[in-house]
Scaffold this motif. Structure first.
Motif: not given
Length: 311
Positions: A194, A289, A285, A223-224, A227, A198
Motif C-alpha cells: 500500500q 484507504t 479497502s 493502493a488499498g 494490496a 501510494y
C-alpha cells in the motif's frame, strides 16, 4: 538576541519535512482521526466480508455473495447487525493508527523518504514497521470485532466488554494474540504494498509532493485495492484463527497457527477458499484507504500550516 529563522511569507511550507513542522503529538492526532474515519465508514462491508470468510459455517448462515449476505443479515438479524462490533474498532483504531502513522513518518524520515524523488525502500520499510507496531495494539480489538460480527453472536454477548470477558474466561489471554503472527503476514505485505503503491503514484501524479487532496484520495484508493487483492489469502486464515473459539468443529477449534489453518482451508475448500470475501475486502479497502490517506494528509497539512502561521 538572535531572532528565530522564519520562512518568507510567500515561500511554500515544507510539507514533507517532519520536525519542526509537524510534532509527534500532532502526527498522532492526525493518525487517530484517519484510523477512526477509515474503519467506521466502511464497517458494514467489513462485517459482510467476515461472514463470507468463516470456514464451514452452519447451513443457516451460508453467504454466497455480498448482496445476498447483506440482505440476509439485514432482514434476518436487523440492520444494526451490520454495525455490530463497531465500538471495538472505534476504541482501538484511534491509538493503533496514531502509532501507525507516527512509526510511518519516523521511519520514512530516517530512511530519507522525504528527500526529492521516489524512495521505494523507505516507503516499503516504513509501511512494514507501521504494521508491526499498530497491530500489536489493534489485534485484541480486532478479535473482539470479528467475534461480534459472527452469526448469532448476540446469544453469547451483548457488548464488546462482554465479548472480551467471555474470550478471556473461556480461552485465556492467548486468544487475543493467537492470530497476531498471521495478522502480520497479512498487514506487513498489505502495508508495504500500500505504501509503495501510494508513494509511487503520488510521485508520478504530483511530483511537487505538496498537499493535493484529489491525488491523495485517488492514490489511496488504488493502493488499498491492489494490496487487498494480493493479501486476501492470509486474511482468510486470520479470520479463521480469530473466530475458531466459537466453532463446534473440533478440528477447527484445534487450529493453532497459520500453517494448520492454511492446510485445513485447502483440504475443505481448495485454492478458491483462499480468496473468499475478496470482493467485499476490495470494496472495503479502496474507499477506506482513500478516506484514511485523505483524512491523514488533510490533518497533516492543517497542522503544518498552523505551525507555520504561529512560528
Amino acid at each position: 538576541m538572535a531572532q528565530p529563522n522564519r520562512a518568507p511569507v510567500d515561500e511554500p511550507y515544507d510539507y514533507e519535512a517532519l520536525p519542526p513542522n509537524f510534532s509527534v503529538l500532532q502526527n498522532m492526532m492526525a493518525g487517530a482521526f484517519a484510523g477512526i474515519a477509515e474503519h467506521t465508514v466502511m464497517y458494514p462491508i467489513d462485517a459482510i466480508k467476515t461472514r463470507m470468510q468463516i470456514l464451514s459455517p452452519t447451513s443457516s448462515a451460508v453467504y454466497n455473495g455480498m448482496m445476498q449476505a447483506g440482505l440476509r443479515m439485514g432482514t434476518g438479524e436487523g440492520l444494526m447487525s451490520l454495525w455490530r462490533g463497531i465500538s471495538s474498532v472505534a476504541i482501538g483504531a484511534g491509538p493503533a493508527h496514531a502509532v501507525h502513522f507516527v512509526t510511518y513518518e519516523f521511519v520514512k524520515n530516517r530512511m530519507g523518504g522525504n528527500n526529492s524523488g521516489f524512495q521505494p525502500l523507505a516507503a516499503a520499510a516504513s509501511g512494514a514497521c507501521a504494521a508491526i507496531t499498530s497491530d500489536a495494539l489493534m489485534n485484541p480489538f480486532d478479535v473482539v470485532k470479528q467475534r461480534m460480527q459472527m452469526h448469532n453472536s448476540r446469544r453469547m454477548y451483548n457488548t464488546m466488554f462482554d465479548c472480551a470477558r467471555y474470550i478471556y474466561r473461556t480461552e485465556g489471554v492467548r486468544a487475543f494474540y493467537l492470530s497476531y503472527p498471521t495478522t502480520l503476514m497479512t498487514t506487513i505485505p498489505f502495508n508495504t504494498l500500500q505504501f509503495l503503491f501510494y508513494e509511487t503514484q503520488c510521485t508520478w501524479l504530483h511530483p511537487q509532493r505538496g498537499y493535493a487532496p484529489w491525488t491523495h484520495c485517488i492514490c489511496g484508493a488504488i493502493a488499498g485495492g491492489a494490496a487487498a487483492v494480493l493479501t486476501t489469502p492470509t486474511d482468510v486464515v486470520k479470520t479463521m484463527l480469530q473466530t475458531r473459539g466459537t466453532a463446534t468443529d473440533p478440528q477447527l477449534r484445534g487450529v493453532s497457527g497459520f500453517a494448520e489453518g492454511a492446510k485445513l482451508l485447502l483440504q475443505r475448500e481448495g485454492y478458491a477458499g483462499f480468496f473468499k470475501g475478496v470482493r467485499p475486502r476490495v470494496i472495503t479497502s479502496m474507499p477506506s484507504t482513500a478516506i484514511c490517506w485523505s483524512a491523514y494528509e488533510a490533518s497533516k497539512a492543517y497542522f503544518i500550516r498552523r505551525n507555520e502561521t504561529l512560528a
